[in-house]
Design a protein around this motif. Structure first.
Motif, PDB file in Angstrom:
ATOM      1  N   TRP A  43      15.654  24.366 -11.762  1.00 42.62           N
ATOM      2  CA  TRP A  43      16.978  23.916 -12.167  1.00 42.62           C
ATOM      3  C   TRP A  43      17.973  24.193 -11.050  1.00 42.62           C
ATOM      4  CZ3 TRP A  43      16.389  21.174 -16.392  1.00 42.62           C
ATOM      5  CH2 TRP A  43      17.515  20.689 -17.052  1.00 42.62           C
ATOM      6  N   ASN A  44      18.866  23.304 -10.786  1.00 41.14           N
ATOM      7  CA  ASN A  44      19.926  23.405  -9.772  1.00 41.14           C
ATOM      8  C   ASN A  44      19.454  23.140  -8.343  1.00 41.14           C
ATOM      9  OD1 ASN A  44      22.026  24.174 -11.647  1.00 41.14           O
ATOM     10  ND2 ASN A  44      21.006  26.152 -11.751  1.00 41.14           N
ATOM     11  N   ARG A  45      18.211  22.733  -8.169  1.00 42.01           N
ATOM     12  CA  ARG A  45      17.713  22.472  -6.823  1.00 42.01           C
ATOM     13  C   ARG A  45      18.522  21.367  -6.145  1.00 42.01           C
ATOM     14  NH1 ARG A  45      12.147  20.951  -7.241  1.00 42.01           N
ATOM     15  NH2 ARG A  45      11.627  23.138  -7.333  1.00 42.01           N
ATOM     16  N   GLY A  46      18.880  20.335  -6.897  1.00 47.42           N
ATOM     17  CA  GLY A  46      19.620  19.218  -6.328  1.00 47.42           C
ATOM     18  C   GLY A  46      20.922  19.635  -5.661  1.00 47.42           C
ATOM     19  N   GLY A  47      21.555  20.652  -6.155  1.00 45.72           N
ATOM     20  CA  GLY A  47      22.821  21.121  -5.587  1.00 45.72           C
ATOM     21  C   GLY A  47      22.662  22.299  -4.651  1.00 45.72           C
ATOM     22  N   GLY A  48      21.415  22.610  -4.276  1.00 49.55           N
ATOM     23  CA  GLY A  48      21.180  23.749  -3.395  1.00 49.55           C
ATOM     24  C   GLY A  48      21.392  25.084  -4.076  1.00 49.55           C
ATOM     25  N   GLY A  49      21.335  25.096  -5.401  1.00 48.02           N
ATOM     26  CA  GLY A  49      21.622  26.316  -6.142  1.00 48.02           C
ATOM     27  C   GLY A  49      20.479  26.809  -6.998  1.00 48.02           C
ATOM     28  N   SER A  50      19.240  26.442  -6.653  1.00 45.24           N
ATOM     29  CA  SER A  50      18.091  26.923  -7.424  1.00 45.24           C
ATOM     30  C   SER A  50      17.831  28.397  -7.117  1.00 45.24           C
ATOM     31  CB  SER A  50      16.839  26.109  -7.095  1.00 45.24           C
ATOM     32  OG  SER A  50      16.376  26.432  -5.792  1.00 45.24           O
ATOM     33  N   VAL A  51      16.952  28.997  -7.867  1.00 41.58           N
ATOM     34  CA  VAL A  51      16.570  30.390  -7.614  1.00 41.58           C
ATOM     35  C   VAL A  51      15.987  30.514  -6.209  1.00 41.58           C
ATOM     36  CG1 VAL A  51      15.061  32.272  -8.337  1.00 41.58           C
ATOM     37  CG2 VAL A  51      16.223  30.880 -10.069  1.00 41.58           C
ATOM     38  N   ALA A  52      15.113  29.595  -5.821  1.00 43.54           N
ATOM     39  CA  ALA A  52      14.522  29.648  -4.476  1.00 43.54           C
ATOM     40  C   ALA A  52      15.594  29.522  -3.401  1.00 43.54           C
ATOM     41  CB  ALA A  52      13.463  28.563  -4.318  1.00 43.54           C
ATOM     42  N   ASP A  53      16.571  28.630  -3.609  1.00 47.24           N
ATOM     43  CA  ASP A  53      17.667  28.505  -2.643  1.00 47.24           C
ATOM     44  C   ASP A  53      18.414  29.827  -2.504  1.00 47.24           C
ATOM     45  OD1 ASP A  53      17.214  25.721  -2.176  1.00 47.24           O
ATOM     46  OD2 ASP A  53      18.410  25.208  -3.951  1.00 47.24           O
ATOM     47  N   GLY A  54      18.677  30.458  -3.632  1.00 46.31           N
ATOM     48  CA  GLY A  54      19.370  31.745  -3.617  1.00 46.31           C
ATOM     49  C   GLY A  54      18.555  32.830  -2.950  1.00 46.31           C
ATOM     50  N   LEU A  55      17.257  32.843  -3.207  1.00 46.26           N
ATOM     51  CA  LEU A  55      16.401  33.839  -2.553  1.00 46.26           C
ATOM     52  C   LEU A  55      16.373  33.630  -1.044  1.00 46.26           C
ATOM     53  CD1 LEU A  55      13.404  34.072  -5.042  1.00 46.26           C
ATOM     54  CD2 LEU A  55      15.076  35.868  -4.502  1.00 46.26           C
ATOM     55  N   GLU A  56      16.301  32.391  -0.619  1.00 44.01           N
ATOM     56  CA  GLU A  56      16.287  32.088   0.815  1.00 44.01           C
ATOM     57  C   GLU A  56      17.554  32.622   1.492  1.00 44.01           C
ATOM     58  OE1 GLU A  56      16.160  27.885   2.799  1.00 44.01           O
ATOM     59  OE2 GLU A  56      14.125  28.480   2.161  1.00 44.01           O
ATOM     60  N   ARG A  57      18.694  32.415   0.861  1.00 40.93           N
ATOM     61  CA  ARG A  57      19.951  32.924   1.426  1.00 40.93           C
ATOM     62  C   ARG A  57      19.970  34.445   1.441  1.00 40.93           C
ATOM     63  NH1 ARG A  57      21.773  28.421  -1.301  1.00 40.93           N
ATOM     64  NH2 ARG A  57      22.327  29.566  -3.188  1.00 40.93           N
ATOM     65  N   ARG A  58      19.516  35.077   0.379  1.00 41.65           N
ATOM     66  CA  ARG A  58      19.559  36.535   0.301  1.00 41.65           C
ATOM     67  C   ARG A  58      18.553  37.209   1.227  1.00 41.65           C
ATOM     68  NH1 ARG A  58      21.435  34.072  -3.791  1.00 41.65           N
ATOM     69  NH2 ARG A  58      22.963  34.936  -5.248  1.00 41.65           N
ATOM     70  N   LEU A  59      17.395  36.597   1.390  1.00 39.77           N
ATOM     71  CA  LEU A  59      16.344  37.187   2.216  1.00 39.77           C
ATOM     72  C   LEU A  59      16.468  36.799   3.685  1.00 39.77           C
ATOM     73  CD1 LEU A  59      13.335  36.581  -0.197  1.00 39.77           C
ATOM     74  CD2 LEU A  59      14.612  38.720   0.142  1.00 39.77           C
ATOM     75  N   GLY A  60      17.160  35.708   3.965  1.00 42.39           N
ATOM     76  CA  GLY A  60      17.302  35.254   5.338  1.00 42.39           C
ATOM     77  C   GLY A  60      16.021  34.697   5.931  1.00 42.39           C
ATOM     78  N   GLU A  61      15.158  34.197   5.079  1.00 44.33           N
ATOM     79  CA  GLU A  61      13.925  33.564   5.547  1.00 44.33           C
ATOM     80  C   GLU A  61      13.511  32.460   4.588  1.00 44.33           C
ATOM     81  OE1 GLU A  61      10.341  36.293   4.920  1.00 44.33           O
ATOM     82  OE2 GLU A  61      11.908  37.698   5.493  1.00 44.33           O
ATOM     83  N   PRO A  62      12.653  31.544   5.069  1.00 42.80           N
ATOM     84  CA  PRO A  62      12.261  30.408   4.220  1.00 42.80           C
ATOM     85  C   PRO A  62      11.546  30.854   2.944  1.00 42.80           C
ATOM     86  CG  PRO A  62      11.526  30.097   6.485  1.00 42.80           C
ATOM     87  CD  PRO A  62      12.039  31.498   6.383  1.00 42.80           C
ATOM     88  N   VAL A  63      11.848  30.162   1.875  1.00 45.99           N
ATOM     89  CA  VAL A  63      11.209  30.409   0.580  1.00 45.99           C
ATOM     90  C   VAL A  63      10.668  29.074   0.085  1.00 45.99           C
ATOM     91  CG1 VAL A  63      11.614  31.066  -1.839  1.00 45.99           C
ATOM     92  CG2 VAL A  63      12.722  32.349   0.010  1.00 45.99           C
ATOM     93  N   GLY A  64       9.376  29.005  -0.146  1.00 52.34           N
ATOM     94  CA  GLY A  64       8.778  27.792  -0.684  1.00 52.34           C
ATOM     95  C   GLY A  64       9.092  27.645  -2.159  1.00 52.34           C
ATOM     96  N   ASP A  65       9.080  26.410  -2.619  1.00 50.60           N
ATOM     97  CA  ASP A  65       9.379  26.155  -4.033  1.00 50.60           C
ATOM     98  C   ASP A  65       8.564  24.939  -4.476  1.00 50.60           C
ATOM     99  OD1 ASP A  65      10.408  25.804  -6.566  1.00 50.60           O
ATOM    100  OD2 ASP A  65      12.476  25.490  -5.911  1.00 50.60           O
ATOM    101  N   VAL A  66       7.594  25.178  -5.339  1.00 51.85           N
ATOM    102  CA  VAL A  66       6.771  24.085  -5.864  1.00 51.85           C
ATOM    103  C   VAL A  66       7.073  23.811  -7.335  1.00 51.85           C
ATOM    104  CG1 VAL A  66       4.919  24.473  -4.204  1.00 51.85           C
ATOM    105  CG2 VAL A  66       4.843  25.639  -6.425  1.00 51.85           C
ATOM    106  N   SER A  67       8.086  24.457  -7.869  1.00 54.27           N
ATOM    107  CA  SER A  67       8.389  24.340  -9.297  1.00 54.27           C
ATOM    108  C   SER A  67       8.952  22.968  -9.641  1.00 54.27           C
ATOM    109  CB  SER A  67       9.386  25.422  -9.710  1.00 54.27           C
ATOM    110  OG  SER A  67      10.627  25.242  -9.067  1.00 54.27           O
ATOM    111  N   LEU A  68       8.677  22.556 -10.869  1.00 54.25           N
ATOM    112  CA  LEU A  68       9.232  21.333 -11.422  1.00 54.25           C
ATOM    113  C   LEU A  68       9.727  21.619 -12.830  1.00 54.25           C
ATOM    114  CD1 LEU A  68       6.525  18.718 -10.364  1.00 54.25           C
ATOM    115  CD2 LEU A  68       8.812  18.999  -9.394  1.00 54.25           C
ATOM    116  N   SER A  69      10.848  21.053 -13.164  1.00 56.68           N
ATOM    117  CA  SER A  69      11.380  21.214 -14.517  1.00 56.68           C
ATOM    118  C   SER A  69      10.429  20.593 -15.527  1.00 56.68           C
ATOM    119  CB  SER A  69      12.745  20.529 -14.620  1.00 56.68           C
ATOM    120  OG  SER A  69      13.661  21.164 -13.763  1.00 56.68           O
TER     121      SER A  69
END
Length: 183
Positions: free
Chosen positions: A3-29
């Motif tokens: 959820w929120n991937r379209g706006g760059g606000g998914s959990v993975a997007d947030g983790l990537e910003r907090r960790l400072g490294e790439p985070v893969g995301d294969v999830s689908l709603s």
């Protein structure tokens, strides 16, 4: 998780910003653990994934789409995870990820405003208890309770559907998960 991937606000997007490294995301709603065709099957989404950490959740779509109406969900819960936490789709998926060398963070569900105060909360509490039993048996598995960072009366944490997280809610999830991943 998607959820929120379209706006760059998914959990993975947030983790990537907090960790400072790439985070893969294969999830689908709308994916499920049991059933769900092709990519809408969570174990299928994770085919071939081998990472140090895998962060996931699941079961809500199985419960809500099962027709149990939040009343008689025992058979669905048992297919997801047994009372002992050792059998079912969730322990099988987690065991497979562990065989691949991944540590697993399983996110337990928060109480959504749409269901707060209803009989629908009980199956999720049972799921949480079973997940905790599963994690207690394996130090490479951590269960995080999203109710620790969500309040069902704080509508700013939820999308308009009052079930899925808003971007702010997804950020709260990322805030909870990130410290576990940098241990």
């Amino acid at each position: 998780m998607a959820w929120n991937r379209g706006g760059g606000g998914s959990v993975a997007d947030g983790l990537e910003r907090r960790l400072g490294e790439p985070v893969g995301d294969v999830s689908l709603s709308f994916a499920r653990l049991v059933g769900g065709g092709g990519a809408l099957n969570i174990p299928s989404q994770l085919n071939g994934v081998a990472a140090d950490w895998v962060v996931l959740n699941g079961g809500a779509n199985d419960l809500s789409g099962s027709g149990c109406g939040c009343r008689v969900c025992d058979s669905v819960l048992d297919r997801l995870i047994s009372e002992s936490g050792t059998r079912g789709a969730i322990p099988e998926l987690v065991a497979e990820l562990r065989r691949r060398g991944s540590r697993v963070v399983w996110l337990d569900y928060y109480t959504a405003p749409r269901y707060a105060g209803t009989i629908c909360v009980a199956p999720y509490r049972i799921l949480e208890e079973r997940l905790d039993r599963m994690a207690a048996a394996d130090p490479g598995v951590i269960v995080l309770d999203l109710d620790s960072v969500f309040r069902s009366d704080d509508l700013s944490l939820f999308a308009r559907d009052r079930v899925h997280p808003s971007q702010r809610g997804s950020g709260r999830i990322a805030d909870l998960v990130a410290p576990v991943l940098i241990r």
